[in-house]
Design a protein around this motif. Structure first.
Motif, PDB file in Angstrom:
ATOM      1  N   ASP A 177     -23.035  -1.280   9.101  1.00 20.88           N
ATOM      2  CA  ASP A 177     -23.615  -2.033   8.069  1.00 20.88           C
ATOM      3  C   ASP A 177     -24.197  -1.121   6.916  1.00 20.88           C
ATOM      4  OD1 ASP A 177     -22.688  -4.545   9.152  1.00 20.88           O
ATOM      5  OD2 ASP A 177     -24.407  -4.764   9.961  1.00 20.88           O
ATOM      6  N   THR A 178     -24.771  -0.054   7.194  1.00 25.72           N
ATOM      7  CA  THR A 178     -25.215   0.807   5.934  1.00 25.72           C
ATOM      8  C   THR A 178     -24.350   1.734   5.764  1.00 25.72           C
ATOM      9  OG1 THR A 178     -26.005   2.320   7.840  1.00 25.72           O
ATOM     10  CG2 THR A 178     -27.753   0.909   7.044  1.00 25.72           C
ATOM     11  N   ILE A 179     -23.497   2.011   6.293  1.00 23.14           N
ATOM     12  CA  ILE A 179     -22.368   3.049   5.940  1.00 23.14           C
ATOM     13  C   ILE A 179     -21.152   2.258   5.206  1.00 23.14           C
ATOM     14  CG2 ILE A 179     -20.372   4.825   6.913  1.00 23.14           C
ATOM     15  CD1 ILE A 179     -22.276   5.270   9.263  1.00 23.14           C
ATOM     16  N   LEU A 180     -20.757   1.182   5.594  1.00 23.37           N
ATOM     17  CA  LEU A 180     -19.864   0.517   4.945  1.00 23.37           C
ATOM     18  C   LEU A 180     -20.543  -0.738   4.017  1.00 23.37           C
ATOM     19  CD1 LEU A 180     -17.229   0.265   7.531  1.00 23.37           C
ATOM     20  CD2 LEU A 180     -17.000   1.723   5.720  1.00 23.37           C
ATOM     21  N   PRO A 181     -20.485  -0.338   2.693  1.00 24.96           N
ATOM     22  CA  PRO A 181     -21.166  -1.447   2.044  1.00 24.96           C
ATOM     23  C   PRO A 181     -20.518  -2.888   2.086  1.00 24.96           C
ATOM     24  CG  PRO A 181     -20.192   0.005   0.801  1.00 24.96           C
ATOM     25  CD  PRO A 181     -19.937   0.359   1.865  1.00 24.96           C
ATOM     26  N   HIS A 182     -21.270  -4.111   1.941  1.00 24.49           N
ATOM     27  CA  HIS A 182     -20.366  -5.128   1.765  1.00 24.49           C
ATOM     28  C   HIS A 182     -20.237  -5.857   0.516  1.00 24.49           C
ATOM     29  CE1 HIS A 182     -20.863  -6.062   6.102  1.00 24.49           C
ATOM     30  NE2 HIS A 182     -22.122  -5.658   6.127  1.00 24.49           N
ATOM     31  N   THR A 183     -20.474  -4.847  -0.418  1.00 23.79           N
ATOM     32  CA  THR A 183     -20.365  -5.370  -2.048  1.00 23.79           C
ATOM     33  C   THR A 183     -18.757  -4.833  -2.293  1.00 23.79           C
ATOM     34  OG1 THR A 183     -21.417  -3.161  -2.910  1.00 23.79           O
ATOM     35  CG2 THR A 183     -22.718  -5.198  -2.298  1.00 23.79           C
ATOM     36  N   GLY A 184     -18.665  -5.077  -3.406  1.00 22.95           N
ATOM     37  CA  GLY A 184     -17.293  -4.558  -3.919  1.00 22.95           C
ATOM     38  C   GLY A 184     -16.204  -5.860  -3.944  1.00 22.95           C
ATOM     39  N   PRO A 185     -14.967  -5.299  -4.316  1.00 23.41           N
ATOM     40  CA  PRO A 185     -13.776  -6.457  -4.334  1.00 23.41           C
ATOM     41  C   PRO A 185     -13.334  -6.737  -3.134  1.00 23.41           C
ATOM     42  CG  PRO A 185     -13.180  -4.365  -5.404  1.00 23.41           C
ATOM     43  CD  PRO A 185     -14.509  -4.383  -5.270  1.00 23.41           C
ATOM     44  N   THR A 186     -12.841  -7.619  -2.846  1.00 26.32           N
ATOM     45  CA  THR A 186     -11.956  -7.689  -1.581  1.00 26.32           C
ATOM     46  C   THR A 186     -10.644  -7.560  -1.806  1.00 26.32           C
ATOM     47  OG1 THR A 186     -11.376 -10.273  -2.265  1.00 26.32           O
ATOM     48  CG2 THR A 186     -13.512 -10.061  -1.093  1.00 26.32           C
TER      49      THR A 186
END
Length: 129
Positions: free
Chosen positions: A23-32
């Protein structure tokens, strides 16, 4: 003993590279992915809309005019719909040598395509020219 030391150092180096959770390496923000695709196709639709608007700006002339850029022919359609992919040429120098019968052959340069066959892009695969 030496192998154990090497294995210990290798494990400690590998574990040092994997700090943090997923979860810290791959952010959950940004476009799908759907938003990325929609933006791409909207850009393509807008480009075609702009091309149609530009074609409509020509206006009507009272005198005969040259319509070479506006008429359709088979060659232009094929070039527009199926453009050729780049196939760079390679230049090879053949050194002076003797032929199989013993005759001297001077050195020369020859050109040949990098790829054996001509490849064509699929419709919409490359930007229009």
């Amino acid at each position: 003993m030496r192998r154990i030391a090497i294995a210990t150092v290798s494990i400690s180096l590998l574990s040092g590279c994997a700090t943090g959770s997923k979860d810290t390496i791959l952010p959950h923000t940004g476009p799908t992915m759907k938003e990325v695709y929609d933006a791409h196709f909207e850009h393509t639709r807008q480009r075609f809309r702009n091309a149609r608007i530009d074609m409509g700006r020509r206006g009507v002339a009272d005198t005969p005019s040259n319509l070479d850029g506006y008429t359709r022919d088979a060659d232009a359609e094929i070039q527009a719909v199926f453009p050729r992919l780049p196939n760079p040429s390679l230049v090879m120098y053949v050194f002076p040598h003797l032929s199989p019968k013993g005759y001297p052959v001077p050195g020369y340069a020859t050109r040949f395509p990098l790829y054996e066959t001509v490849e064509y892009a699929l419709p919409g695969e490359v930007e229009g020219r």
